[in-house]
Design a protein around this motif. Sequence first.
Motif, short mmCIF file in Angstrom:
data_model
loop_
_atom_site.label_atom_id
_atom_site.label_comp_id
_atom_site.label_asym_id
_atom_site.label_seq_id
_atom_site.Cartn_x
_atom_site.Cartn_y
_atom_site.Cartn_z
N VAL A 1 39.32 26.40 51.86
CA VAL A 1 40.40 26.33 50.88
C VAL A 1 39.85 26.56 49.47
N PHE A 2 38.70 25.97 49.20
CA PHE A 2 38.07 26.14 47.89
C PHE A 2 37.76 27.62 47.62
N LEU A 3 37.21 28.30 48.61
CA LEU A 3 36.88 29.72 48.46
C LEU A 3 38.14 30.54 48.19
N ILE A 4 39.21 30.27 48.95
CA ILE A 4 40.48 30.97 48.74
C ILE A 4 41.00 30.71 47.33
N TYR A 5 40.93 29.46 46.94
CA TYR A 5 41.40 29.05 45.61
C TYR A 5 40.65 29.77 44.50
N ILE A 6 39.33 29.83 44.59
CA ILE A 6 38.53 30.48 43.55
C ILE A 6 38.87 31.96 43.44
N ILE A 7 39.03 32.63 44.58
CA ILE A 7 39.38 34.05 44.55
C ILE A 7 40.74 34.26 43.89
N VAL A 8 41.72 33.46 44.30
CA VAL A 8 43.07 33.57 43.73
C VAL A 8 43.04 33.26 42.24
N MET A 9 42.31 32.22 41.86
CA MET A 9 42.28 31.80 40.46
C MET A 9 41.64 32.86 39.57
N LEU A 10 40.53 33.46 40.02
CA LEU A 10 39.87 34.50 39.23
C LEU A 10 40.77 35.73 39.10
N PHE A 11 41.39 36.10 40.19
CA PHE A 11 42.28 37.26 40.16
C PHE A 11 43.47 37.01 39.24
N SER A 12 44.11 35.86 39.39
CA SER A 12 45.29 35.54 38.58
C SER A 12 44.92 35.41 37.10
N SER A 13 43.76 34.85 36.81
CA SER A 13 43.33 34.70 35.42
C SER A 13 43.10 36.06 34.77
N ALA A 14 42.55 37.01 35.55
CA ALA A 14 42.36 38.37 35.05
C ALA A 14 43.71 39.03 34.77
N VAL A 15 44.67 38.82 35.68
CA VAL A 15 46.02 39.37 35.49
C VAL A 15 46.67 38.76 34.25
N PHE A 16 46.55 37.43 34.09
CA PHE A 16 47.13 36.76 32.93
C PHE A 16 46.50 37.28 31.63
N TYR A 17 45.20 37.51 31.68
CA TYR A 17 44.50 38.01 30.49
C TYR A 17 44.98 39.41 30.11
N GLN A 18 45.08 40.28 31.11
CA GLN A 18 45.45 41.67 30.84
C GLN A 18 46.94 41.84 30.53
N CYS A 19 47.78 41.06 31.21
CA CYS A 19 49.23 41.28 31.13
C CYS A 19 49.96 40.34 30.18
N ILE A 20 49.32 39.22 29.84
CA ILE A 20 50.01 38.25 28.98
C ILE A 20 49.17 37.91 27.75
N GLU A 21 47.95 37.44 27.96
CA GLU A 21 47.16 36.96 26.83
C GLU A 21 46.89 38.06 25.79
N LYS A 22 46.34 39.18 26.22
CA LYS A 22 46.03 40.26 25.27
C LYS A 22 47.28 40.88 24.66
N PRO A 23 48.29 41.27 25.47
CA PRO A 23 49.48 41.88 24.86
C PRO A 23 50.22 40.95 23.90
N MET A 24 50.37 39.67 24.29
CA MET A 24 51.07 38.73 23.42
C MET A 24 50.26 38.44 22.16
N ARG A 25 48.96 38.38 22.29
CA ARG A 25 48.10 38.16 21.12
C ARG A 25 48.26 39.31 20.13
N ASP A 26 48.22 40.53 20.65
CA ASP A 26 48.35 41.70 19.77
C ASP A 26 49.75 41.77 19.15
N LEU A 27 50.77 41.45 19.95
CA LEU A 27 52.15 41.50 19.46
C LEU A 27 52.39 40.47 18.37
N LEU A 28 52.00 39.23 18.62
CA LEU A 28 52.25 38.17 17.66
C LEU A 28 51.46 38.34 16.38
#
Length: 346
Positions: A309-336
């Motif tokens: 479960v830990f291994l699955i969690y780490i993979i999901v968390m790293l992938f989702s964090s990359a998605v959040f960074y590319q699709c939310i954090e960077k665009p919203m930072r630049d927009l605001l």
Amino acid sequence: MKISQITFTRFVAAMAIVISHFNKDLFLYKIDYISNLFLRANVGVSYFFILSGFIMIIAYHKKDKIDYLEFYKNRFARIYPLYMLGLVLYFMTRYEMYDWYKLVLYALGVQSWIPGEAMILNFPGWSISVEFFFYLLFPFLYNYFYAKKNKTIWVFAVGLWLITQVFSNLYPVYGAYEGPHTKSHEFLYYFPFWHLNEFLIGNLAGIYFVRNYKERNYDRQVLFLFFLILAALMFVPLFYHNGLMALLFVPAIMMISANNGRISKFFSLKPLEYLGEISYGIYITHIPVLYLVREFLQWQQYTFNIDIVFLIYIIVMLFSSAVFYQCIEKPMRDLLRKIPFEKRLK
């Protein structure tokens, strides 16, 4: 001045905290002494606070004066979108926790000021509440102390650090510490004033660094400090949460930043630097992502052991964090950041 090699260390600190919040049945907790590292992994937040103070000086040290509103806008753009995303993800599995009072405290970032409320909702947000306090103070500190080379702040910062260490290590001894998640516990661990020393010490480290910056090979010193940090956490039973580790974190940050040896070259590799870039997303969303992974596995009736479960969690968390960074954090930072203020406080 960009210091690429220090970025990866944020990922290391974030992952230590992630492991500490996962499950005490994980195999890492069954290894003598190694378990102590993760039982005290909240020291990673202390590292974040010190590094935050250091990076603020690196980013602004060439300015004569900081524009208050411009600074607050940039910090808001950098921090707030993922801060609120963590809350939205949290409510996806904890909708019964919805409460207007707690929602207002969390949204305003003031939960850490109220003992008993610091860990409301997406509880890693307590440290962002503390960071908001630091950001509120920083333009004032820079304009009236750092830019004017006023040495009073040095005396205040060192004095506050000493007072905080004495209080933090004596407070539990005399019975005020009652246990996890009590008001007493939250006052000791999460109250912003007890962490101000870390940010100020980081500021002073940054000032010293930019005035004395000189590249050289610090590989041996960095390795020595790394093992010293591990040894302290594994074997020395002190209260590290409120800045005591500045004694080791500050020289480690400065030496890594000035190092031109193999360690810094390795830390500066693009994949590792990227992991550091997404570390904020890892930290602020790791609890709701953990809840979502658990809910999904239960819904699918998977019965993996805790380590899988830990291994699955780490993979999901790293992938989702990359998605959040590319699709939310960077665009919203630049927009605001593009939103203009017609009137600025000078």
